[in-house]
Scaffold this motif. Structure first.
Motif, PDB file in Angstrom:
ATOM      1  N   SER A 134       0.701  -1.350  -0.065  1.00 53.24           N
ATOM      2  CA  SER A 134      -0.139  -0.020  -0.083  1.00 53.24           C
ATOM      3  C   SER A 134       0.768   1.211  -0.064  1.00 53.24           C
ATOM      4  CB  SER A 134      -0.988  -0.100   1.184  1.00 53.24           C
ATOM      5  OG  SER A 134      -0.212   0.117   2.117  1.00 53.24           O
ATOM      6  N   ARG A 135       2.042   1.194   0.885  1.00 54.24           N
ATOM      7  CA  ARG A 135       3.030   2.268   0.770  1.00 54.24           C
ATOM      8  C   ARG A 135       3.499   2.539  -0.631  1.00 54.24           C
ATOM      9  NH1 ARG A 135       6.188   1.914   6.461  1.00 54.24           N
ATOM     10  NH2 ARG A 135       4.214   2.573   7.782  1.00 54.24           N
ATOM     11  N   ILE A 136       3.972   1.572  -1.283  1.00 51.80           N
ATOM     12  CA  ILE A 136       4.615   1.537  -2.652  1.00 51.80           C
ATOM     13  C   ILE A 136       3.391   2.103  -3.548  1.00 51.80           C
ATOM     14  CG2 ILE A 136       5.402   0.458  -4.594  1.00 51.80           C
ATOM     15  CD1 ILE A 136       6.726  -1.519  -2.562  1.00 51.80           C
ATOM     16  N   ARG A 137       2.278   1.910  -3.735  1.00 55.50           N
ATOM     17  CA  ARG A 137       1.084   2.181  -4.463  1.00 55.50           C
ATOM     18  C   ARG A 137       0.911   3.713  -4.106  1.00 55.50           C
ATOM     19  NH1 ARG A 137      -3.224  -2.611  -3.869  1.00 55.50           N
ATOM     20  NH2 ARG A 137      -1.717  -4.063  -4.999  1.00 55.50           N
ATOM     21  N   SER A 138       0.846   4.038  -3.131  1.00 55.04           N
ATOM     22  CA  SER A 138       0.413   5.482  -2.578  1.00 55.04           C
ATOM     23  C   SER A 138       1.747   6.328  -2.663  1.00 55.04           C
ATOM     24  CB  SER A 138       0.104   5.404  -1.143  1.00 55.04           C
ATOM     25  OG  SER A 138       0.875   5.237  -0.289  1.00 55.04           O
ATOM     26  N   GLY A 139       2.993   5.927  -2.711  1.00 55.31           N
ATOM     27  CA  GLY A 139       4.099   6.749  -3.034  1.00 55.31           C
ATOM     28  C   GLY A 139       4.596   6.651  -4.348  1.00 55.31           C
TER      29      GLY A 139
END
Length: 139
Positions: A134-139
């Motif tokens: 989720s952090r990779i997608r949002s980042g």
């Protein structure tokens, strides 16, 4: 089966084991009492003949009756002692079975704890992977 259920089963087995120990102790106490009674009978039997080497017919009849009584009492106490020994053997076997069951319950509990730990680790890994994703997608 959950840990709480296994713990309850474990506690019940411990309680049963304690009752068996108490029963065993009572049987051993009864056995000691019977053995003391047998010794008393044997002492009475042996001391009855040491007083005189010549007996009248009345004394001989009395001694004969005493011998019959003592023999009957000894036979009866030996039967009781044999029953107690049989009960002790049954108690020993019951205790061994209870010990085996206790070990099985402990093994089941250990397995359950191991499975819970494995599931927790899998969930933690999945949560960490989901957070990372989720952090990779949002980042």
């Amino acid at each position: 089966m959950n840990t709480r259920t296994l713990n309850m089963i474990f506690k019940l087995k411990e309680w049963e084991e304690e009752l068996e120990k108490q029963k065993f102790a009572k049987i051993m106490s009864d056995r000691r009492k019977i053995e003391m009674y047998m010794r008393e009978l044997e002492e009475r039997f042996s001391s009855g003949f040491s007083s005189c080497s010549f007996f009248t017919s009345e004394e001989l009849t009395s001694i004969y009756n005493e011998i019959q009584y003592l023999i009957a009492q000894l036979m009866e106490t030996e039967k009781i002692l044999q029953k107690i020994d049989e009960e002790l053997e049954k108690q020993r076997q019951a205790y061994e079975e209870a010990f085996k069951e206790k070990k099985k319950i402990e093994q089941l509990n250990d397995k359950l704890i191991g499975k819970i730990k494995n599931e927790r680790e899998k969930l933690e890994e999945k949560i960490a992977a989901d957070i990372f994703t989720s952090r990779i997608r949002s980042g």
